[in-house]
Design a protein around this motif. Structure first.
Motif, mmCIF file in Angstrom:
data_model
loop_
_atom_site.group_PDB
_atom_site.id
_atom_site.type_symbol
_atom_site.label_atom_id
_atom_site.label_comp_id
_atom_site.label_asym_id
_atom_site.label_seq_id
_atom_site.Cartn_x
_atom_site.Cartn_y
_atom_site.Cartn_z
ATOM 1 N N LYS A 94 -15.397 23.624 21.159
ATOM 2 C CA LYS A 94 -14.871 24.098 19.869
ATOM 3 C C LYS A 94 -14.801 25.622 19.803
ATOM 4 O O LYS A 94 -14.503 26.184 18.751
ATOM 5 C CB LYS A 94 -15.744 23.549 18.730
ATOM 6 C CG LYS A 94 -15.617 22.035 18.580
ATOM 7 C CD LYS A 94 -16.273 21.525 17.312
ATOM 8 C CE LYS A 94 -17.736 21.279 17.490
ATOM 9 N NZ LYS A 94 -18.416 20.719 16.321
ATOM 10 N N ARG A 130 -8.604 22.563 25.343
ATOM 11 C CA ARG A 130 -7.178 22.273 25.105
ATOM 12 C C ARG A 130 -7.001 20.806 24.711
ATOM 13 O O ARG A 130 -6.235 20.487 23.810
ATOM 14 C CB ARG A 130 -6.356 22.561 26.366
ATOM 15 C CG ARG A 130 -6.025 24.030 26.578
ATOM 16 C CD ARG A 130 -4.874 24.181 27.583
ATOM 17 N NE ARG A 130 -5.179 23.610 28.885
ATOM 18 C CZ ARG A 130 -5.756 24.274 29.889
ATOM 19 N NH1 ARG A 130 -6.110 25.539 29.729
ATOM 20 N NH2 ARG A 130 -5.997 23.681 31.047
ATOM 21 N N TYR A 146 -9.164 18.840 23.285
ATOM 22 C CA TYR A 146 -9.727 18.625 21.937
ATOM 23 C C TYR A 146 -8.702 19.013 20.874
ATOM 24 O O TYR A 146 -8.382 18.222 19.969
ATOM 25 C CB TYR A 146 -10.999 19.463 21.799
ATOM 26 C CG TYR A 146 -11.658 19.431 20.448
ATOM 27 C CD1 TYR A 146 -12.343 18.296 20.008
ATOM 28 C CD2 TYR A 146 -11.624 20.538 19.605
ATOM 29 C CE1 TYR A 146 -12.965 18.277 18.765
ATOM 30 C CE2 TYR A 146 -12.242 20.524 18.364
ATOM 31 C CZ TYR A 146 -12.916 19.396 17.951
ATOM 32 O OH TYR A 146 -13.530 19.371 16.722
ATOM 33 N N ARG A 198 -5.611 16.655 20.870
ATOM 34 C CA ARG A 198 -5.835 15.318 20.293
ATOM 35 C C ARG A 198 -5.879 15.366 18.767
ATOM 36 O O ARG A 198 -5.291 14.516 18.089
ATOM 37 C CB ARG A 198 -7.141 14.725 20.820
ATOM 38 C CG ARG A 198 -6.986 14.042 22.152
ATOM 39 C CD ARG A 198 -8.290 13.372 22.554
ATOM 40 N NE ARG A 198 -8.960 14.055 23.620
ATOM 41 C CZ ARG A 198 -8.562 14.173 24.873
ATOM 42 N NH1 ARG A 198 -7.511 13.672 25.234
ATOM 43 N NH2 ARG A 198 -9.216 14.810 25.792
ATOM 44 N N LEU A 199 -6.597 16.375 18.227
ATOM 45 C CA LEU A 199 -6.696 16.442 16.762
ATOM 46 C C LEU A 199 -5.355 16.823 16.138
ATOM 47 O O LEU A 199 -4.977 16.309 15.079
ATOM 48 C CB LEU A 199 -7.794 17.436 16.352
ATOM 49 C CG LEU A 199 -9.218 17.051 16.778
ATOM 50 C CD1 LEU A 199 -10.240 18.020 16.204
ATOM 51 C CD2 LEU A 199 -9.580 15.639 16.347
ATOM 52 N N PRO A 212 -14.663 19.933 11.917
ATOM 53 C CA PRO A 212 -14.960 19.064 13.067
ATOM 54 C C PRO A 212 -14.645 17.619 12.741
ATOM 55 O O PRO A 212 -14.615 17.222 11.574
ATOM 56 C CB PRO A 212 -16.471 19.255 13.276
ATOM 57 C CG PRO A 212 -16.976 20.068 12.162
ATOM 58 C CD PRO A 212 -15.843 20.488 11.281
ATOM 59 N N SER A 213 -14.399 16.852 13.789
ATOM 60 C CA SER A 213 -14.176 15.424 13.593
ATOM 61 C C SER A 213 -15.507 14.715 13.793
ATOM 62 O O SER A 213 -16.241 15.030 14.722
ATOM 63 C CB SER A 213 -13.158 14.928 14.625
ATOM 64 O OG SER A 213 -13.036 13.528 14.546
ATOM 65 N N PHE A 214 -15.810 13.774 12.934
ATOM 66 C CA PHE A 214 -17.073 13.041 13.082
ATOM 67 C C PHE A 214 -16.861 11.568 13.382
ATOM 68 O O PHE A 214 -17.715 10.923 13.955
ATOM 69 C CB PHE A 214 -17.936 13.199 11.817
ATOM 70 C CG PHE A 214 -18.556 14.558 11.704
ATOM 71 C CD1 PHE A 214 -19.692 14.889 12.430
ATOM 72 C CD2 PHE A 214 -17.985 15.530 10.907
ATOM 73 C CE1 PHE A 214 -20.242 16.150 12.354
ATOM 74 C CE2 PHE A 214 -18.528 16.798 10.819
ATOM 75 C CZ PHE A 214 -19.671 17.109 11.553
ATOM 76 N N HIS A 215 -15.727 11.046 12.949
ATOM 77 C CA HIS A 215 -15.516 9.606 13.106
ATOM 78 C C HIS A 215 -14.893 9.308 14.458
ATOM 79 O O HIS A 215 -14.083 10.093 14.950
ATOM 80 C CB HIS A 215 -14.610 9.088 11.978
ATOM 81 C CG HIS A 215 -14.720 7.627 11.758
ATOM 82 N ND1 HIS A 215 -13.850 6.732 12.317
ATOM 83 C CD2 HIS A 215 -15.628 6.899 11.081
ATOM 84 C CE1 HIS A 215 -14.213 5.499 11.972
ATOM 85 N NE2 HIS A 215 -15.287 5.568 11.216
ATOM 86 N N ASP A 238 -12.754 7.108 15.094
ATOM 87 C CA ASP A 238 -11.357 6.742 14.942
ATOM 88 C C ASP A 238 -10.536 7.996 14.631
ATOM 89 O O ASP A 238 -10.630 8.557 13.550
ATOM 90 C CB ASP A 238 -11.233 5.721 13.806
ATOM 91 C CG ASP A 238 -9.808 5.216 13.649
ATOM 92 O OD1 ASP A 238 -8.921 5.709 14.375
ATOM 93 O OD2 ASP A 238 -9.593 4.334 12.806
ATOM 94 N N LEU A 239 -9.714 8.407 15.584
ATOM 95 C CA LEU A 239 -8.937 9.642 15.417
ATOM 96 C C LEU A 239 -8.001 9.578 14.218
ATOM 97 O O LEU A 239 -7.702 10.600 13.612
ATOM 98 C CB LEU A 239 -8.092 9.873 16.678
ATOM 99 C CG LEU A 239 -8.505 11.015 17.604
ATOM 100 C CD1 LEU A 239 -7.560 11.083 18.790
ATOM 101 C CD2 LEU A 239 -8.552 12.342 16.887
#
Lengths: 298, 260
Positions: free
Chosen positions: B18, B45, B47, B50-51, B83-86, B88-89
């Motif tokens: 990050k 890159r 990370y 994908r988000l 930040p992503s926590f789950h 499932d994207l």
């Protein structure tokens, strides 16, 4: 804790130990649904579905998966189990995976030997672990939780990685073997990942594969990487390289007897291109098997 | 004492991905042709890609309206702070509309936030199960008990917008020039629901929406009717009957909490 070995299909076939030329298939991808719905005569005789594509959704994707399951053996292959997380496996994920397994009745349930989440967030990537005793113990504990919850054996895939940890104290192949022995899980041997790592980290893939006992391999993958500046990238975006087909020959010659999936996840071609790869894999497996029989009878 | 090296290592790795810290670089040996920074960059890159891809899939029309440069710039900013926590994207972007509301672009494009809200709701309904047909006699149930409360199916959602967000969304694969032909002053009251594996969006008349919104808020039938008559004094009994027929036919409400 040792788990029950394998999973017997309703037709009585033990698909964990099939005829090597028996199960050769491809990853089930939505882009091929329209073609597959026409029930074409195909070389692929089983499929691997990405668990996360069906865990949190209802409707057409799941309908299609169940329709395919009625005709073919299916493996559920996950990317988010995070079996290597020091913070453990998410209960919610396990609960939903179990529900999906109950609906689909897959012949194999697998994920990757990696971690994806830590308390501070989720990377959504297959991140490598150090090959250390601490990591080994942690993963064995996590596998035990998962196999107990799912009440079945799981397979874990060796991943591609672009860095190594200074604190690694065990050779990767030894780590994989010890992990399977201690946890009762089996190995999803990704030959492309072995090849990619061998190129990127300059080791001999043949020596690596010779350290893997035949009996721990429950499934195999082949795929094609992409060449980036200074490294090979595991993109599943091209045909399988000749070097990887050679590794397949080697493991079949050694007696590995496991279902195979051809993976293709980026720039996905039409289904016929995948079928060409399946045909090639079947020929290699068949030839290697004939060689083995000839060797036994000579 | 439990060994916490693995936990620390994983946190340092994630921080490096990050781009919050580079202390992780000291922990690693790079692939042969790369240096440690280049190795971590591969993961960084991935990370971000994908988000960004997840946001792009959910907020497709928002992206279309903003254009690539603005959308990707906003995604970068959002990803840095969120930040992503789950696992499932597709769940990433829960507060993307709140984030958009604080950006300059939402002042320049007044309908942007409501369009994004529509897309988030649409995504949610898309992943739900199909509506299940509700058994029961609507006319007798509703006439016998005006204290009756109804429940909106989890496979349905209501949205009140000052802007024609559904009309804009329907055009998202066209040239942006088509926006010139859309009357942006036209409000929309929408009902989304999933049936036969498809998401349907229905534009509701204002009085239909007022009644359904009140029912969705767990008002009793009589309270919902009172609310309707407060807003639309002229509503005739025939019109009320017509609205209830529509509600019954759509099957998005159940008596009590039958939807589970």
């Amino acid at each position: 804790m040792q788990r029950k070995e394998g999973h017997i299909q309703s037709n009585g076939q033990d698909v964990m130990n099939p005829n090597p030329s028996g199960l050769v298939g491809v990853g089930l991808r939505p882009t091929h649904y329209p073609h597959l719905e026409t029930l074409p005569d195909i070389q692929s005789n089983w499929f691997e579905a990405i668990s996360e594509n069906y865990i949190n959704t209802e409707g057409r994707p799941l309908e299609m998966l169940l329709k395919m399951r009625a005709k073919y053996p299916i493996a559920l292959h996950g990317v988010s189990l995070s079996i290597g997380s020091d913070s453990g496996v998410h209960e919610d994920y396990l609960f939903k995976l179990k529900k999906l397994i109950d609906r689909v009745d897959p012949i194999i349930v697998s994920d990757h030997l990696c971690w994806t989440h830590a308390p501070s967030g989720n990377s959504h990537d297959l991140l490598p672990l150090p090959f250390s005793q601490e990591a080994l113990q942690r993963v064995v504990r996590n596998i035990d939780v998962v196999q107990n919850h799912l009440d079945r054996q799981i397979l874990l895939e060796n991943i591609s990685y672009y860095l190594k940890f200074k604190e690694s104290e065990i050779d990767e192949a030894d780590f994989l073997v010890e992990l399977c022995r201690k946890s009762g899980c089996r190995l999803l041997l990704d030959l492309n990942n072995v090849y990619v790592n061998a190129v990127n980290h300059e080791f001999n893939p043949v020596s690596f594969l010779k350290k893997i006992p035949v009996d721990i391999v429950g499934q195999m993958h082949v795929a094609g990487p992409s060449q980036e500046k200074g490294y090979l990238f595991d993109t599943h975006s091209s045909t399988t390289r000749d070097a990887v087909w050679k590794l397949l020959e080697l493991v079949i010659d050694r007696g590995v007897n496991a279902p195979l999936i051809v993976e293709w996840d980026q720039d996905i071609p039409d289904f016929n291109t995948l079928e060409t790869e399946v045909t090639k894999a079947k020929t290699i497996i068949s030839d290697a098997t004939k060689r083995a029989h000839a060797g036994q009878t000579a | 004492m439990q060994d916490k090296r693995l936990n620390c290592l994983q946190e340092r790795f994630l921080s490096a991905i990050k781009k919050e810290s580079d202390s992780f670089l000291a922990d690693i040996t790079p692939a042969s042709q790369l240096n440690p920074t280049e190795c971590v960059e591969i993961y960084s890159r991935g990370y971000a890609a994908r988000l960004t891809e997840a946001l792009g899939e959910t907020f497709e029309a928002t992206w279309w309206v903003l254009g690539d440069e603005e959308f990707f710039s906003l995604c970068d900013k959002y990803i840095q702070g969120t930040p992503s926590f789950h696992y499932d994207l597709s769940d990433y972007g829960t507060d993307f509309t709140d984030f958009l509301a604080k950006q300059n672009q939402s002042a320049e494009i007044p309908f942007l936030v409501e369009l994004a809200k529509f897309e988030w709701l649409f995504k949610g309904i898309f992943h739900k199960a199909n509506l299940t047909s509700q058994a029961g006699d609507w006319s007798s149930a509703t006439s016998l008990n005006d204290k009756l409360k109804l429940t909106l199916s989890p496979s349905a959602s209501l949205l009140e917008s000052q802007f024609p967000v559904y009309t804009i969304w329907k055009n998202r694969t066209e040239s942006l020039e088509c926006m010139n032909s859309i009357d942006l002053s036209k409000a929309e009251n929408l009902l989304m629901y999933k049936q036969n594996s498809q998401v349907f969006v229905r534009s509701l008349e204002r009085d239909e929406f007022v009644l359904m919104a009140a029912l969705a808020q767990q008002k009793s039938l009589s309270e919902a009717l009172d609310r309707l008559l407060q807003v639309h004094l002229e509503t005739t009994p025939e019109r009320i009957q017509e609205i209830f027929s529509t509600v019954a036919r759509l099957g998005v409400f159940s008596f009590g909490s039958d939807f589970s």
